[in-house]
Design an enzyme around this catalytic site. Sequence first.
Site, short mmCIF file in Angstrom:
data_model
loop_
_atom_site.label_atom_id
_atom_site.label_comp_id
_atom_site.label_asym_id
_atom_site.label_seq_id
_atom_site.Cartn_x
_atom_site.Cartn_y
_atom_site.Cartn_z
CG HIS A 1 4.15 4.03 -46.31
ND1 HIS A 1 4.76 4.51 -45.18
CD2 HIS A 1 3.57 2.85 -45.95
CE1 HIS A 1 4.57 3.67 -44.18
NE2 HIS A 1 3.85 2.65 -44.62
CB CYS B 1 8.03 7.54 -46.00
SG CYS B 1 6.24 7.63 -45.78
CG MET C 1 9.79 4.94 -43.85
SD MET C 1 8.02 4.63 -43.89
CE MET C 1 7.95 3.55 -45.31
#
Length: 139
Positions: free
Chosen positions: A73, A123, A131
């Site tokens: 990430h 991300c 995300m």
Amino acid sequence: MTFIASSLRRFGLALLTLFLVVSSFAVFTPSAAADTYTVKLGSDKGMLAFEPSKLTVKPGDTIKWVNNKVPPHNVVFDTAKNPAKSADVAKNLSHKQLLMSPGQEYETTIPADATPGDYTFYCEPHRGAGMVGKLTVQG
């Protein structure tokens, strides 16, 4: 006459003591301290999400980004979807380096000159999976 002079002196000392006590409260009252918030990268249930995905902060506050589940990430602030004249702030808040192991972390401090408003972040490896998060900076 001596009685009046000593009474005035005692009264003056009492006023001075009262003033010193009251002013010490003003001097020793703690100022508003900056807060530290934690955002997990990857939810506890293994979902590709920031936890929490929405956060409200003030300039001076710190965000601790913790690599949680389903790495790698990173956190990138979208310069196109942030308050006007804040592209530099968004760029400085970003951390493009991938966090590979669970438990890895880094911190970001909101600069004093951050423009109030909503900042979108994501991300990079998991943006397509949704995300994405939102940081609201208060004025």
